[in-house]
Motif scaffolding. Structure first.
Motif, PDB file in Angstrom:
ATOM      1  N   PRO A   9       0.837  -1.210   0.000  1.00 54.40           N
ATOM      2  CA  PRO A   9       0.000   0.000   0.000  1.00 54.40           C
ATOM      3  C   PRO A   9       0.866   1.252   0.000  1.00 54.40           C
ATOM      4  N   GLU A  10       0.334   2.324  -0.583  1.00 54.08           N
ATOM      5  CA  GLU A  10       1.061   3.583  -0.593  1.00 54.08           C
ATOM      6  C   GLU A  10       1.044   4.247   0.771  1.00 54.08           C
ATOM      7  N   ILE A  11       0.030   3.925   1.549  1.00 54.10           N
ATOM      8  CA  ILE A  11      -0.096   4.547   2.861  1.00 54.10           C
ATOM      9  C   ILE A  11      -0.699   3.539   3.836  1.00 54.10           C
ATOM     10  N   VAL A  12      -0.179   3.526   5.031  1.00 55.78           N
ATOM     11  CA  VAL A  12      -0.714   2.699   6.110  1.00 55.78           C
ATOM     12  C   VAL A  12      -0.993   3.645   7.272  1.00 55.78           C
ATOM     13  N   LEU A  13      -2.221   3.617   7.754  1.00 58.28           N
ATOM     14  CA  LEU A  13      -2.592   4.447   8.897  1.00 58.28           C
ATOM     15  C   LEU A  13      -2.573   3.586  10.153  1.00 58.28           C
ATOM     16  N   VAL A  14      -1.874   4.045  11.162  1.00 63.03           N
ATOM     17  CA  VAL A  14      -1.792   3.332  12.432  1.00 63.03           C
ATOM     18  C   VAL A  14      -2.357   4.244  13.506  1.00 63.03           C
ATOM     19  N   GLU A  15      -3.398   3.783  14.170  1.00 60.77           N
ATOM     20  CA  GLU A  15      -4.029   4.564  15.224  1.00 60.77           C
ATOM     21  C   GLU A  15      -3.499   4.069  16.560  1.00 60.77           C
ATOM     22  N   GLY A  16      -3.070   4.992  17.378  1.00 64.36           N
ATOM     23  CA  GLY A  16      -2.579   4.618  18.692  1.00 64.36           C
ATOM     24  C   GLY A  16      -3.249   5.456  19.763  1.00 64.36           C
ATOM     25  N   GLN A  17      -3.443   4.879  20.903  1.00 64.72           N
ATOM     26  CA  GLN A  17      -4.014   5.627  22.015  1.00 64.72           C
ATOM     27  C   GLN A  17      -2.986   5.684  23.124  1.00 64.72           C
ATOM     28  N   GLY A  18      -3.039   6.751  23.879  1.00 64.69           N
ATOM     29  CA  GLY A  18      -2.061   6.948  24.931  1.00 64.69           C
ATOM     30  C   GLY A  18      -1.213   8.143  24.586  1.00 64.69           C
ATOM     31  N   ALA A  19      -0.128   8.296  25.289  1.00 65.87           N
ATOM     32  CA  ALA A  19       0.746   9.442  25.070  1.00 65.87           C
ATOM     33  C   ALA A  19       2.141   9.130  25.584  1.00 65.87           C
ATOM     34  N   LEU A  20       3.127   9.706  24.938  1.00 66.11           N
ATOM     35  CA  LEU A  20       4.495   9.539  25.419  1.00 66.11           C
ATOM     36  C   LEU A  20       4.688  10.148  26.803  1.00 66.11           C
ATOM     37  N   PRO A  23       2.399   8.172  32.195  1.00 68.23           N
ATOM     38  CA  PRO A  23       3.141   7.083  32.827  1.00 68.23           C
ATOM     39  C   PRO A  23       2.570   5.689  32.543  1.00 68.23           C
ATOM     40  N   GLY A  24       1.278   5.583  32.347  1.00 65.65           N
ATOM     41  CA  GLY A  24       0.672   4.281  32.121  1.00 65.65           C
ATOM     42  C   GLY A  24       0.696   3.820  30.677  1.00 65.65           C
ATOM     43  N   TYR A  25       0.882   4.737  29.741  1.00 62.69           N
ATOM     44  CA  TYR A  25       0.765   4.383  28.316  1.00 62.69           C
ATOM     45  C   TYR A  25       2.001   4.705  27.493  1.00 62.69           C
ATOM     46  N   SER A  26       2.972   5.360  28.078  1.00 65.26           N
ATOM     47  CA  SER A  26       4.121   5.816  27.283  1.00 65.26           C
ATOM     48  C   SER A  26       4.874   4.672  26.619  1.00 65.26           C
ATOM     49  N   GLY A  27       4.999   3.545  27.303  1.00 68.08           N
ATOM     50  CA  GLY A  27       5.713   2.406  26.713  1.00 68.08           C
ATOM     51  C   GLY A  27       5.015   1.861  25.482  1.00 68.08           C
ATOM     52  N   VAL A  28       3.709   1.798  25.524  1.00 72.83           N
ATOM     53  CA  VAL A  28       2.930   1.320  24.376  1.00 72.83           C
ATOM     54  C   VAL A  28       3.056   2.303  23.216  1.00 72.83           C
ATOM     55  N   THR A  29       2.939   3.590  23.529  1.00 77.63           N
ATOM     56  CA  THR A  29       3.021   4.609  22.492  1.00 77.63           C
ATOM     57  C   THR A  29       4.398   4.608  21.839  1.00 77.63           C
ATOM     58  N   LEU A  30       5.452   4.505  22.642  1.00 74.04           N
ATOM     59  CA  LEU A  30       6.797   4.458  22.085  1.00 74.04           C
ATOM     60  C   LEU A  30       6.981   3.193  21.240  1.00 74.04           C
ATOM     61  N   GLY A  31       6.435   2.083  21.705  1.00 74.33           N
ATOM     62  CA  GLY A  31       6.507   0.851  20.930  1.00 74.33           C
ATOM     63  C   GLY A  31       5.817   0.976  19.578  1.00 74.33           C
ATOM     64  N   LEU A  32       4.667   1.646  19.553  1.00 76.58           N
ATOM     65  CA  LEU A  32       3.960   1.880  18.284  1.00 76.58           C
ATOM     66  C   LEU A  32       4.802   2.757  17.353  1.00 76.58           C
ATOM     67  N   PRO A  38       6.933   5.681  11.379  1.00 74.96           N
ATOM     68  CA  PRO A  38       6.117   6.500  10.480  1.00 74.96           C
ATOM     69  C   PRO A  38       6.951   7.477   9.651  1.00 74.96           C
ATOM     70  N   ASP A  39       6.414   7.801   8.491  1.00 77.26           N
ATOM     71  CA  ASP A  39       6.979   8.876   7.678  1.00 77.26           C
ATOM     72  C   ASP A  39       6.427  10.218   8.142  1.00 77.26           C
ATOM     73  N   ALA A  40       5.222  10.178   8.715  1.00 80.45           N
ATOM     74  CA  ALA A  40       4.559  11.382   9.196  1.00 80.45           C
ATOM     75  C   ALA A  40       3.618  10.989  10.322  1.00 80.45           C
ATOM     76  N   MET A  41       3.272  11.982  11.141  1.00 77.92           N
ATOM     77  CA  MET A  41       2.369  11.729  12.263  1.00 77.92           C
ATOM     78  C   MET A  41       1.296  12.811  12.315  1.00 77.92           C
ATOM     79  N   ILE A  42       0.123  12.411  12.763  1.00 79.20           N
ATOM     80  CA  ILE A  42      -0.951  13.342  13.083  1.00 79.20           C
ATOM     81  C   ILE A  42      -1.189  13.198  14.575  1.00 79.20           C
ATOM     82  N   LEU A  43      -0.978  14.261  15.307  1.00 82.99           N
ATOM     83  CA  LEU A  43      -1.185  14.237  16.751  1.00 82.99           C
ATOM     84  C   LEU A  43      -2.634  14.567  17.075  1.00 82.99           C
ATOM     85  N   VAL A  44      -3.180  13.911  18.075  1.00 79.98           N
ATOM     86  CA  VAL A  44      -4.504  14.255  18.589  1.00 79.98           C
ATOM     87  C   VAL A  44      -4.309  15.099  19.836  1.00 79.98           C
ATOM     88  N   HIS A  45      -5.064  16.184  19.902  1.00 79.55           N
ATOM     89  CA  HIS A  45      -4.947  17.095  21.040  1.00 79.55           C
ATOM     90  C   HIS A  45      -6.336  17.432  21.568  1.00 79.55           C
TER      91      HIS A  45
END
Length: 131
Positions: A9-20, A23-32, A38-45
Motif C-alpha cells: 500500500p502507498e499509505i498505512v494508517l496506524v491509530e494509537g491511544q495513549g501518550a508519550l 506514565p501508564g501508556y508511554s511504553g505502548v506509544t513508544l513501541g507503536l 512513520p513517515d509522518a504523524m498526526i497528533l490528537v490534542h
C-alpha cells in the motif's frame, strides 16, 4: 522483492491511544512509534484536558510535537504534519476557534474531525503518497 513493492500500500494508517507523556501508556506509544516507523504523524490534542489520569500537567503542544518527532527521529526523520482536535467539552464555535489558535501557534492544519471531517488531515498526508 518487486512483487512486494508492487502490491504494498502507498499509505498505512496506524491509530494509537495513549501518550508519550503518560506514565501508564508511554511504553505502548513508544513501541507503536518505533514499530511502525512513520513517515509522518498526526497528533490528537484535547484542549479541554489539562492533566492526565495521574494529575500531571499535559505539556504545551509545541513540546509534544517536538517529543514525538525526536522519538522517531533517532531512527529516521518523521514530522508531525497535522493536528486532530478532540473537541470533548467544546462547542462547535470553540472547536473552530481552538483549531485557528493551534494553526497559528504550530503552522499545522488542525481540525475537529468528528464534527468537521478529515479532509484537511488527508490533504496534509497526501504529498507523502507515492514519493
Amino acid at each position: 522483492d518487486r512483487a512486494i513493492r508492487d502490491t504494498a500500500p502507498e499509505i498505512v494508517l496506524v491509530e494509537g491511544q495513549g501518550a508519550l507523556t503518560h506514565p501508564g501508556y508511554s511504553g505502548v506509544t513508544l513501541g507503536l512509534l518505533h514499530g511502525t516507523m512513520p513517515d509522518a504523524m498526526i497528533l490528537v490534542h484535547q484542549p479541554s484536558r489539562k492533566t492526565n489520569d495521574y494529575g500531571l500537567p499535559i505539556p504545551p503542544l509545541g513540546a509534544l510535537i517536538d517529543l514525538h518527532e525526536r522519538a522517531v527521529g533517532f531512527f529516521k526523520p518523521a514530522k508531525v504534519v497535522a493536528i486532530a482536535l478532540n473537541g470533548l467539552h467544546l462547542t462547535d464555535d470553540e472547536c473552530r476557534a481552538e483549531a485557528e489558535r493551534i494553526e497559528a501557534e504550530t503552522g499545522l492544519p488542525t481540525v475537529e474531525t468528528v464534527r468537521f471531517g478529515a479532509d484537511r488531515l488527508a490533504d496534509a498526508v497526501a504529498p507523502l503518497i507515492g514519493r
